[in-house]
Design a protein around this motif. Structure first.
Motif, PDB file in Angstrom:
ATOM      1  N   ILE A  56      14.478  44.057  20.868  1.00 39.89           N
ATOM      2  CA  ILE A  56      14.458  44.342  19.428  1.00 39.89           C
ATOM      3  C   ILE A  56      14.788  43.081  18.638  1.00 39.89           C
ATOM      4  O   ILE A  56      14.123  42.746  17.651  1.00 39.89           O
ATOM      5  N   LYS A  57      15.811  42.350  19.083  1.00 43.45           N
ATOM      6  CA  LYS A  57      16.219  41.126  18.384  1.00 43.45           C
ATOM      7  C   LYS A  57      15.096  40.094  18.391  1.00 43.45           C
ATOM      8  O   LYS A  57      14.816  39.454  17.376  1.00 43.45           O
ATOM      9  N   GLY A 136      16.216  47.582  12.820  1.00 44.19           N
ATOM     10  CA  GLY A 136      16.050  46.131  12.786  1.00 44.19           C
ATOM     11  C   GLY A 136      15.229  45.669  11.600  1.00 44.19           C
ATOM     12  O   GLY A 136      15.493  44.611  11.020  1.00 44.19           O
ATOM     13  N   GLY A 137      14.226  46.469  11.208  1.00 42.81           N
ATOM     14  CA  GLY A 137      13.412  46.130  10.041  1.00 42.81           C
ATOM     15  C   GLY A 137      14.234  46.086   8.766  1.00 42.81           C
ATOM     16  O   GLY A 137      14.028  45.233   7.905  1.00 42.81           O
ATOM     17  N   LEU A 183      30.538  52.238  20.275  1.00 45.14           N
ATOM     18  CA  LEU A 183      30.458  53.616  19.783  1.00 45.14           C
ATOM     19  C   LEU A 183      29.072  54.238  19.943  1.00 45.14           C
ATOM     20  O   LEU A 183      28.963  55.449  20.152  1.00 45.14           O
ATOM     21  N   GLY A 184      28.032  53.417  19.842  1.00 44.07           N
ATOM     22  CA  GLY A 184      26.691  54.004  19.797  1.00 44.07           C
ATOM     23  C   GLY A 184      25.622  53.333  20.614  1.00 44.07           C
ATOM     24  O   GLY A 184      24.427  53.562  20.363  1.00 44.07           O
ATOM     25  N   GLY A 185      25.984  52.510  21.573  1.00 42.04           N
ATOM     26  CA  GLY A 185      24.982  51.884  22.418  1.00 42.04           C
ATOM     27  C   GLY A 185      24.077  50.943  21.639  1.00 42.04           C
ATOM     28  O   GLY A 185      24.518  50.246  20.720  1.00 42.04           O
ATOM     29  N   VAL A 186      22.791  50.938  21.988  1.00 37.84           N
ATOM     30  CA  VAL A 186      21.832  50.025  21.361  1.00 37.84           C
ATOM     31  C   VAL A 186      21.701  50.318  19.863  1.00 37.84           C
ATOM     32  O   VAL A 186      21.756  49.405  19.028  1.00 37.84           O
ATOM     33  N   LYS A 187      21.538  51.589  19.517  1.00 42.65           N
ATOM     34  CA  LYS A 187      21.412  51.950  18.098  1.00 42.65           C
ATOM     35  C   LYS A 187      22.682  51.606  17.332  1.00 42.65           C
ATOM     36  O   LYS A 187      22.629  51.114  16.198  1.00 42.65           O
ATOM     37  N   LEU A 194      23.337  45.535  11.156  1.00 42.72           N
ATOM     38  CA  LEU A 194      22.836  45.748   9.794  1.00 42.72           C
ATOM     39  C   LEU A 194      23.975  45.729   8.778  1.00 42.72           C
ATOM     40  O   LEU A 194      23.888  45.074   7.732  1.00 42.72           O
ATOM     41  N   ILE A 195      25.057  46.431   9.088  1.00 47.29           N
ATOM     42  CA  ILE A 195      26.207  46.477   8.175  1.00 47.29           C
ATOM     43  C   ILE A 195      26.816  45.086   8.015  1.00 47.29           C
ATOM     44  O   ILE A 195      27.175  44.665   6.913  1.00 47.29           O
ATOM     45  N   ALA A 196      26.925  44.346   9.130  1.00 45.33           N
ATOM     46  CA  ALA A 196      27.508  43.005   9.098  1.00 45.33           C
ATOM     47  C   ALA A 196      26.687  42.068   8.217  1.00 45.33           C
ATOM     48  O   ALA A 196      27.231  41.345   7.364  1.00 45.33           O
ATOM     49  N   ILE A 197      25.367  42.091   8.394  1.00 49.94           N
ATOM     50  CA  ILE A 197      24.496  41.210   7.610  1.00 49.94           C
ATOM     51  C   ILE A 197      24.526  41.594   6.133  1.00 49.94           C
ATOM     52  O   ILE A 197      24.480  40.736   5.250  1.00 49.94           O
TER      53      ILE A 197
END
Length: 257
Positions: A56-57, A136-137, A183-187, A194-197
């Motif tokens: 994904i990255k 990711g989008g 907490l949530g694996g890949v997702k 997303l939150i960090a960015i």
């Protein structure tokens, strides 16, 4: 005369040395924290999950080429050239750069979301990656915006603020990836990313606003079309080789494998 005396006596040399220090320090801290986050995430996720995260990255990184299109580098160039003697033009370039990268990255993000099914199923050979790809989008928009805002800080020669942004980015990404992955694996890791960015984008907005106010430059949309034309005259040639080569490697890597 000692080296220390030469540095102290020359404004240019002093600015160069301090700028190099802050840029190096911020970059090392950011990359170090991200590398540490990747190591921890690799221990949290299974081998298969970590591979999916990497796919994904890599995919988002390739779409990022089209979402940013060298606008951050172009912003650095024009802000540095215009900030002292042509403040109104610098303001127009800043406004055009920020708005253009938001429009462009949003369009690319929509394309990813609309075609997430075919991309995940055909190119990545894993239909389960459709939702992670959509997440990711969304991240791509803020990554592109952050790159342009950092480019503006470099153009302002605000090296310390740029270093601060890099350190915050590394810290937020470490926390987001590790906590999200746990907490949530890949997702979860992608949501944490997303939150960090997004948080970095908010911090950068304040840093850019403070620095532009300090240098009597604002975000202006006057002469927007003329500024956009000027941006692309530099941005497209500067990013042309990456635009051609990187997506080809990505297609061959995943579609053939």
């Amino acid at each position: 005369m000692s080296i220390k005396s030469k540095i102290s006596g020359s404004g240019f040399v002093k600015k160069l040395v301090l700028g190099t220090f802050w840029m190096t320090f911020g970059s090392l801290m950011s990359r170090g924290l991200f590398s540490l986050a990747s190591i921890v995430l690799a221990r949290i996720l299974t081998v298969s999950e970590f591979g999916e995260f990497g796919m994904i990255k890599s995919t988002i990184d390739n779409f990022l080429i089209f979402a940013s299109l060298g606008i951050g580098l172009t912003t650095t160039k024009y802000i540095s050239e215009l900030k002292d003697d042509h403040k109104q033009e610098a303001s127009s370039m800043l406004g055009a750069s920020l708005s253009l990268v938001v429009l462009l990255s949003s369009a690319v993000a929509v394309i990813i979301m609309l075609f997430s099914g075919p991309i995940s199923g055909t190119f990545l050979n894993n239909q389960d990656l459709q939702i992670p790809l959509i997440i990711g989008g969304g991240t791509l928009i803020f990554i592109s915006l952050n790159g342009t805002q950092m480019g503006a800080l470099l153009g302002f020669q605000a090296y310390r603020k740029n270093s601060t942004a890099n350190i915050l980015q590394g810290l937020f990404l470490f926390l987001g990836l590790v906590i999200g992955g746990y907490l949530g694996g890949v997702k979860g890791a992608l949501l944490g990313n997303l939150i960090a960015i997004f948080l970095v984008s908010i911090a950068l907005q304040k840093l850019v606003r403070d620095e532009s106010k300090k240098q009597s430059i604002s975000v202006s949309f006057k002469e927007w079309k003329a500024s956009v034309r000027k941006i692309y005259k530099f941005a497209i040639p500067a990013s042309l080789s990456t635009i051609i080569v990187a997506p080809t490697i990505w297609v061959l890597k995943y579609h053939a494998g």
